[in-house]
Design a protein around this motif. Structure first.
Motif, PDB file in Angstrom:
ATOM      1  N   ILE A   1     -30.632   8.504   0.388  1.00  0.00           N
ATOM      2  CA  ILE A   1     -31.554   7.755   1.230  1.00  0.00           C
ATOM      3  C   ILE A   1     -31.023   7.724   2.671  1.00  0.00           C
ATOM      4  O   ILE A   1     -31.759   7.386   3.601  1.00  0.00           O
ATOM      5  CB  ILE A   1     -31.785   6.331   0.668  1.00  0.00           C
ATOM      6  CG1 ILE A   1     -33.088   5.727   1.180  1.00  0.00           C
ATOM      7  CG2 ILE A   1     -30.654   5.420   0.974  1.00  0.00           C
ATOM      8  CD1 ILE A   1     -34.316   6.310   0.571  1.00  0.00           C
TER       9      ILE A   1
ATOM     10  N   THR B   1     -33.242   9.121   5.175  1.00  0.00           N
ATOM     11  CA  THR B   1     -34.224   8.293   5.879  1.00  0.00           C
ATOM     12  C   THR B   1     -33.679   7.858   7.234  1.00  0.00           C
ATOM     13  O   THR B   1     -34.369   7.945   8.262  1.00  0.00           O
ATOM     14  CB  THR B   1     -34.558   7.038   5.046  1.00  0.00           C
ATOM     15  OG1 THR B   1     -34.835   7.431   3.717  1.00  0.00           O
ATOM     16  CG2 THR B   1     -35.748   6.306   5.626  1.00  0.00           C
TER      17      THR B   1
ATOM     18  N   SER C   1     -35.862   1.071  -1.062  1.00  0.00           N
ATOM     19  CA  SER C   1     -34.741   1.595  -0.289  1.00  0.00           C
ATOM     20  C   SER C   1     -35.230   2.177   1.029  1.00  0.00           C
ATOM     21  O   SER C   1     -34.612   1.998   2.080  1.00  0.00           O
ATOM     22  CB  SER C   1     -34.016   2.688  -1.055  1.00  0.00           C
ATOM     23  OG  SER C   1     -33.677   2.238  -2.316  1.00  0.00           O
ATOM     24  N   PHE C   2     -36.353   2.865   0.956  1.00  0.00           N
ATOM     25  CA  PHE C   2     -36.913   3.513   2.143  1.00  0.00           C
ATOM     26  C   PHE C   2     -37.249   2.465   3.202  1.00  0.00           C
ATOM     27  O   PHE C   2     -36.845   2.577   4.362  1.00  0.00           O
ATOM     28  CB  PHE C   2     -38.165   4.299   1.733  1.00  0.00           C
ATOM     29  CG  PHE C   2     -38.828   5.037   2.850  1.00  0.00           C
ATOM     30  CD1 PHE C   2     -38.268   6.199   3.368  1.00  0.00           C
ATOM     31  CD2 PHE C   2     -40.001   4.562   3.414  1.00  0.00           C
ATOM     32  CE1 PHE C   2     -38.875   6.884   4.404  1.00  0.00           C
ATOM     33  CE2 PHE C   2     -40.610   5.245   4.450  1.00  0.00           C
ATOM     34  CZ  PHE C   2     -40.051   6.406   4.942  1.00  0.00           C
TER      35      PHE C   2
ATOM     36  N   ILE D   1     -38.400   4.798  -4.900  1.00  0.00           N
ATOM     37  CA  ILE D   1     -37.687   5.021  -3.641  1.00  0.00           C
ATOM     38  C   ILE D   1     -38.162   4.059  -2.557  1.00  0.00           C
ATOM     39  O   ILE D   1     -37.474   3.832  -1.567  1.00  0.00           O
ATOM     40  CB  ILE D   1     -37.845   6.509  -3.208  1.00  0.00           C
ATOM     41  CG1 ILE D   1     -36.638   6.964  -2.389  1.00  0.00           C
ATOM     42  CG2 ILE D   1     -39.114   6.752  -2.447  1.00  0.00           C
ATOM     43  CD1 ILE D   1     -35.431   7.231  -3.229  1.00  0.00           C
TER      44      ILE D   1
ATOM     45  N   THR E   1     -37.110  12.106   4.084  1.00  0.00           N
ATOM     46  CA  THR E   1     -37.007  11.565   2.725  1.00  0.00           C
ATOM     47  C   THR E   1     -37.802  12.410   1.738  1.00  0.00           C
ATOM     48  O   THR E   1     -37.308  12.770   0.662  1.00  0.00           O
ATOM     49  CB  THR E   1     -37.521  10.109   2.683  1.00  0.00           C
ATOM     50  OG1 THR E   1     -36.980   9.402   3.780  1.00  0.00           O
ATOM     51  CG2 THR E   1     -37.131   9.437   1.395  1.00  0.00           C
TER      52      THR E   1
END
Lengths: 172, 273
Positions: free
Chosen positions: A62, A65, B178-179, B175, A81
């Motif tokens: 992550i 990101t 977290s993103f 996800i 991502t």
């Protein structure tokens, strides 16, 4: 802008494809591309990116990101991502379909049988290597012991264990 | 005179039964694989009547033949009912399932192995969507294929639930927390250049995660270990990861090859079970 996004996408597609072993293995790979080759982040910024990647609940990738955000804002974050997830996503879906189809195949069934057992070995290995780093004093050993008892004996939902340990960590 | 009349009625009944049987057969042959319950019921009804008539006139061979066909039909009907029940459950459960992935996405602090244990708890023990065997196979795929193991298992589970769309939804939902958190952190970072100080927090989490992992290992061993051969493979895999630091994909692959050799002569035994 479009050019940068394309480059970003390409880099993370590549990283997503070659992250065998998962987790920390990809850190040097990302560093190589993002810091050395394209110069999107400085070394210090990159280290911060990895730290933040561990703060979030998701997998370390992550961090993509964060890097995407630094390079191209929210759009960059989304592109990075999606790109880093895509390769393994496609491969997993195809492999699941393939396993279903070849389930009858005895050789594959035996292969999976052996591999399943090895995965349990990997689980214990992860336990030892994480425990080595984190069981440093009486408090942490106690936490580990209590969580084993709670989980194995009383089947408590692990989310509560994690929450409890996190609170203990914040309070003390 | 009496016997002649009897034979006459017998023939009439036989004709009727034959007709019923043929009508049922036509209805049955016209059924596509995804036939609805109603037409299936009709065939069962027709054949049952024909069977009764055959029994009345004492034609044992025909009756037995029909019994067999009926048994096959009942099986089909049963499977159909089971299938539709499953489907209904799926629709009701769907929303909850995806929420579960969100929950796991939120609570996965403490690294991939923590997510692994959360998933095992939710998927295998609570919701029973997967068996231990399925779950470990997802992990095998995750180890052998690229990408973080946890996300691989999430994708794998999603795919098992609802093919590509399921895989897509579960992965995205997993996800998402977290993103979003990462974007917020990146924004803060842009402004203040700070990363949170969380050493103590992670130390305690690490201890709990160690506990989680060991207990999951114990749970999985309980369901997978059947004899000494499995124990040997387990210890070998454990040792080669810990002492020799072999690559995980390599260990899992080698264990698979060992499995091919070890179990090649007892697949027949398994089939008998």
């Amino acid at each position: 802008m479009t050019n940068t996004l394309l480059k970003l996408s390409w880099v993370f597609l590549k990283i997503g494809t070659f992250t065998f072993g998962g987790g920390m293995v990809i850190i040097p790979l990302i560093e190589n591309e993002v810091v050395l080759k394209y110069g999107w982040l400085t070394k210090a910024e990159f280290i911060d990116a990895v730290t933040l990647g561990q703060v979030t609940p998701g997998p370390v990738i992550i961090s993509a990101t964060f890097i995407g955000y630094r390079v191209c804002g929210i759009l960059g974050a989304t592109v990075a991502t999606a790109s880093v997830i895509l390769p393994s996503f496609v491969m997993i879906c195809l492999a699941t379909e393939a396993i279903k189809k070849f389930r009858e195949n005895k050789i594959l069934a035996n292969f999976l049988h052996g591999a399943r057992v090895a995965v349990i070995g990997m689980v214990f290995d992860a336990g030892v290597s994480i425990g080595r780093g984190s069981l440093v004093d009486v408090k942490t050993v106690l936490i580990a012991a209590i969580s084993i008892i709670c989980l194995f004996k009383y089947k408590i939902n692990p989310i509560w264990i994690l929450l409890g340990a996190g609170i203990v960590g914040l309070v003390t | 005179m009496g016997t002649g009349k009897q034979a006459d009625t017998e023939q009439k009944i036989r004709k009727q039964a034959d007709q019923l049987y043929r009508r049922g057969l036509h209805a049955f042959a016209g059924l596509p694989d995804s036939a609805d319950m109603e037409s299936l019921e009709l065939v069962v009804h027709l054949w049952q009547k024909a069977w009764e008539l055959y029994r009345e006139i004492g034609d044992k061979n025909k009756a037995r033949e029909l019994e067999k066909s009926l048994a096959a039909l009942y099986k089909k009907k049963y499977l159909k009912v089971q299938g539709s029940r499953k489907l209904q459950g799926g629709i009701v459960q769907k929303f909850k399932d995806w929420l579960m992935f969100l929950k796991i996405g939120c609570f996965g602090f403490g690294g991939p192995m923590a997510v692994f244990t959360l998933l095992q708890n939710e998927l295998v023990r609570e919701k029973q969507i997967l068996t231990d065997k399925d779950f470990l196979e997802g992990a095998v795929l995750g180890d052998v294929l690229p990408g973080p193991v946890t996300m691989d298992i999430v994708t794998y589970t999603g795919y098992k639930l609802k093919k590509w769309s399921g895989a897509l939804i579960s992965t995205l939902v997993f996800i998402l927390p977290s993103f979003v958190l990462m974007i917020i952190l990146a924004m803060l970072y842009n402004k203040y250049r700070v990363t949170p100080k969380i050493e103590q927090f992670f130390k305690c989490l690490g201890a709990a995660v160690t506990g989680l992992i060991v207990s999951v290992g114990l749970n999985l061993s309980k369901s997978e270990m059947k004899d000494y051969r499995e124990l040997c493979v387990l210890i070998w895999a454990f040792a080669s990861a810990l002492i020799f630091k072999l690559d995980i994909a390599l260990i899992v692959g080698l264990a698979g090859v060992v499995g091919i050799v070890l179990y090649h002569d007892d697949t027949e035994k398994q089939e008998l079970k």
